[in-house]
Every structure is written in C-alpha cells, then in structure tokens.
Design a protein around this motif. Structure first.
Motif, mmCIF file in Angstrom:
data_model
loop_
_atom_site.group_PDB
_atom_site.id
_atom_site.type_symbol
_atom_site.label_atom_id
_atom_site.label_comp_id
_atom_site.label_asym_id
_atom_site.label_seq_id
_atom_site.Cartn_x
_atom_site.Cartn_y
_atom_site.Cartn_z
ATOM 1 N N PHE A 108 0.850 -1.177 0.000
ATOM 2 C CA PHE A 108 0.000 0.000 0.000
ATOM 3 C C PHE A 108 0.890 1.232 0.000
ATOM 4 O O PHE A 108 1.973 1.208 0.578
ATOM 5 N N PRO A 109 0.451 2.333 -0.605
ATOM 6 C CA PRO A 109 1.256 3.547 -0.590
ATOM 7 C C PRO A 109 1.291 4.152 0.813
ATOM 8 O O PRO A 109 0.321 4.044 1.566
ATOM 9 N N ALA A 110 2.416 4.762 1.167
ATOM 10 C CA ALA A 110 2.508 5.477 2.434
ATOM 11 C C ALA A 110 1.633 6.725 2.338
ATOM 12 O O ALA A 110 1.267 7.163 1.251
ATOM 13 N N GLY A 111 1.264 7.303 3.460
ATOM 14 C CA GLY A 111 0.466 8.522 3.477
ATOM 15 C C GLY A 111 -0.762 8.374 4.344
ATOM 16 O O GLY A 111 -0.980 7.344 4.984
ATOM 17 N N THR A 112 -1.558 9.430 4.368
ATOM 18 C CA THR A 112 -2.788 9.457 5.149
ATOM 19 C C THR A 112 -3.964 9.607 4.190
ATOM 20 O O THR A 112 -3.941 10.449 3.299
ATOM 21 N N TYR A 113 -4.975 8.784 4.394
ATOM 22 C CA TYR A 113 -6.131 8.726 3.507
ATOM 23 C C TYR A 113 -7.411 8.833 4.318
ATOM 24 O O TYR A 113 -7.442 8.460 5.491
ATOM 25 N N ASN A 114 -8.486 9.313 3.670
ATOM 26 C CA ASN A 114 -9.791 9.264 4.338
ATOM 27 C C ASN A 114 -10.166 7.812 4.582
ATOM 28 O O ASN A 114 -10.562 7.440 5.679
ATOM 29 N N SER A 131 -16.461 -13.486 3.367
ATOM 30 C CA SER A 131 -15.894 -12.174 3.066
ATOM 31 C C SER A 131 -15.227 -11.623 4.309
ATOM 32 O O SER A 131 -15.458 -12.096 5.417
ATOM 33 N N SER A 132 -14.378 -10.640 4.115
ATOM 34 C CA SER A 132 -13.649 -10.052 5.241
ATOM 35 C C SER A 132 -13.502 -8.570 5.032
ATOM 36 O O SER A 132 -13.747 -8.032 3.974
ATOM 37 N N GLY A 133 -13.054 -7.935 6.002
ATOM 38 C CA GLY A 133 -12.655 -6.532 6.003
ATOM 39 C C GLY A 133 -11.599 -6.463 7.060
ATOM 40 O O GLY A 133 -10.439 -6.743 6.820
ATOM 41 N N GLY A 134 -12.018 -6.215 8.253
ATOM 42 C CA GLY A 134 -11.111 -6.276 9.390
ATOM 43 C C GLY A 134 -10.269 -5.039 9.541
ATOM 44 O O GLY A 134 -9.857 -4.418 8.573
ATOM 45 N N SER A 135 -9.995 -4.687 10.768
ATOM 46 C CA SER A 135 -9.230 -3.480 11.052
ATOM 47 C C SER A 135 -7.787 -3.576 10.566
ATOM 48 O O SER A 135 -7.149 -2.563 10.320
ATOM 49 N N SER A 136 -7.241 -4.770 10.407
ATOM 50 C CA SER A 136 -5.864 -4.883 9.936
ATOM 51 C C SER A 136 -5.763 -4.687 8.427
ATOM 52 O O SER A 136 -4.675 -4.462 7.913
ATOM 53 N N ASN A 137 -6.883 -4.762 7.720
ATOM 54 C CA ASN A 137 -6.863 -4.642 6.263
ATOM 55 C C ASN A 137 -7.442 -3.330 5.750
ATOM 56 O O ASN A 137 -7.349 -3.041 4.573
ATOM 57 N N GLY A 142 -6.342 7.515 8.074
ATOM 58 C CA GLY A 142 -4.958 7.082 8.305
ATOM 59 C C GLY A 142 -4.491 6.175 7.207
ATOM 60 O O GLY A 142 -4.664 6.459 6.028
ATOM 61 N N ASN A 143 -3.921 5.028 7.597
ATOM 62 C CA ASN A 143 -3.459 4.048 6.621
ATOM 63 C C ASN A 143 -3.455 2.670 7.262
ATOM 64 O O ASN A 143 -3.461 2.534 8.488
ATOM 65 N N VAL A 144 -3.417 1.653 6.422
ATOM 66 C CA VAL A 144 -3.412 0.271 6.901
ATOM 67 C C VAL A 144 -2.052 -0.050 7.520
ATOM 68 O O VAL A 144 -1.032 0.519 7.126
ATOM 69 N N GLY A 146 1.422 -1.621 7.924
ATOM 70 C CA GLY A 146 2.362 -2.126 6.925
ATOM 71 C C GLY A 146 2.440 -1.285 5.668
ATOM 72 O O GLY A 146 3.187 -1.620 4.752
ATOM 73 N N ALA A 147 1.681 -0.189 5.578
ATOM 74 C CA ALA A 147 1.719 0.651 4.373
ATOM 75 C C ALA A 147 3.145 1.129 4.122
ATOM 76 O O ALA A 147 3.893 1.428 5.046
ATOM 77 N N GLY A 148 3.533 1.152 2.847
ATOM 78 C CA GLY A 148 4.876 1.564 2.467
ATOM 79 C C GLY A 148 5.855 0.411 2.363
ATOM 80 O O GLY A 148 6.974 0.577 1.903
ATOM 81 N N SER A 149 5.438 -0.790 2.790
ATOM 82 C CA SER A 149 6.289 -1.978 2.678
ATOM 83 C C SER A 149 5.454 -3.150 2.172
ATOM 84 O O SER A 149 4.230 -3.098 2.185
#
Length: 188
Positions: A108-114, A131-137, A142-144, A146-149
């Motif tokens: 995922f790209p680094a940064g802050t998102y709605n 199906s899933s969603g989950g707070s880790s995904n 903010g961002n998920v 692990g974003a940026g790696s």
C-alpha cells in the motif's frame, strides 16, 4: 567439502522457497513463506474505476504476476481518490479447505487517507462463501498497518473456496496512489 556443498544447496533451496517471514508478516527478500499453496497455473482478471497502469482492453492477464508463485514479481497500478480495483484469482484445480488462511502480498502507498484498504471475498464454484474486512486490512483517517512496505494481508474463510477476490480502494488523496500486488495464496 561434501558438508559445505550440502549446506549451500539447502541454503539455495530456502532462498528459492522464499526464506522466512519477518515480524510484519512479509517475506523480506521477496519470498512466499506465508503461502502453503498459491494460485500458480490458475487465472486472474480485474476491473477498476479511476485507475491507471493496467491495460483496460485486456483484463485477463495483467495480474498473472500475482499468481506465478514468485513474490518478487508484481503488478503496479494507481488509483485516483475514490478509485477501486477488484482483482479475482482462481485456483488451477481443487479447492482450499475451510479454515485455510488466504490473502495477498500487497504494498500500500505510504500517506494518510480518508479511507484505504483491501477487502477479500472467497468464492466456491462462482458463489461467495466468505468475506472479510477487518481493522488490519482497512483504515479510516490514516493508513493500513504495513503501508509503504510489502505486507501480507490475510483472512480465514470458514468454507471451502477456489477463488479469491480482493477489492482495493482509496479516497481522500490528490493525484495517484500507487499500489503493488505481488502474490495471492492460501493454505491447502
């Protein structure tokens, strides 16, 4: 010399199989240690809104690098604010068992998102079984994690499945947010 040769062969085999995971759950050196089985030999397709970097006239093989059994290959694409990419990968044969981990190695790209994230659906013979969603995904304001790696995002379908669908979306940014999808996999 024989012992040294054997150790070199074993070390090369570990590298070829992907080595180990680091603390983030990603593979560090581009391996697939988080996968017991992948979708190699299967098929991929996709659809998107407000995206770039993929060929809209040929939506059947752009994500084949994400099912080739090698975490060092990837498909990169961009999403404008409010954009969405849906990627489907189908196993070459047979089904994954209920309770098997499934997911994808994504950057995922680094940064802050709605809003930003990936939601998974597992299918069996074309019908949604989990199906899933989950707070880790997914993240709001903010961002998920692990974003940026390169990070493996997972879910655990509670029914047998032979296809995974990943819906990746982002909003609240200007320009293009660039994503990489490296590999889909599951545990047979």
């Amino acid at each position: 010399m024989t012992g040294k040769f054997l150790l070199m062969v074993l070390a090369a085999g570990l590298v070829a199989c992907g080595g180990g995971e680091d603390d983030d759950g990603d593979s560090g050196e581009g391996g697939v240690a988080y996968c017991s089985e992948g979708f190699e030999g299967g098929s991929s397709n996709w659809g998107c809104t407000s995206c770039s970097g993929v060929d809209p006239l040929d939506d059947t093989d752009d994500f084949d690098p994400a099912i080739d059994g090698r975490a060092g290959t990837f498909t990169e694409f961009g999403l404008s604010s409010g954009g969405q990419m849906v990627i489907s990968v189908e196993a070459p044969s047979g089904a994954f068992e209920a309770g098997s981990d499934a997911g994808a190695l994504i950057r995922f790209p680094a940064g802050t998102y709605n809003t930003i994230g990936v939601q998974f659906r597992a299918l069996f013979n074309g019908a949604v079984v989990s199906s899933s969603g989950g707070s880790s995904n997914t993240a709001v304001g903010g961002n998920v994690p692990g974003a940026g790696s390169d990070t493996y995002y997972r879910f655990t379908p509670q029914a047998p499945f032979d296809e995974i669908e990943a819906q990746i979306s982002a909003s609240g940014h200007s320009g293009q947010a660039t994503f990489r999808v490296y590999e889909f996999c599951g545990d047979r």
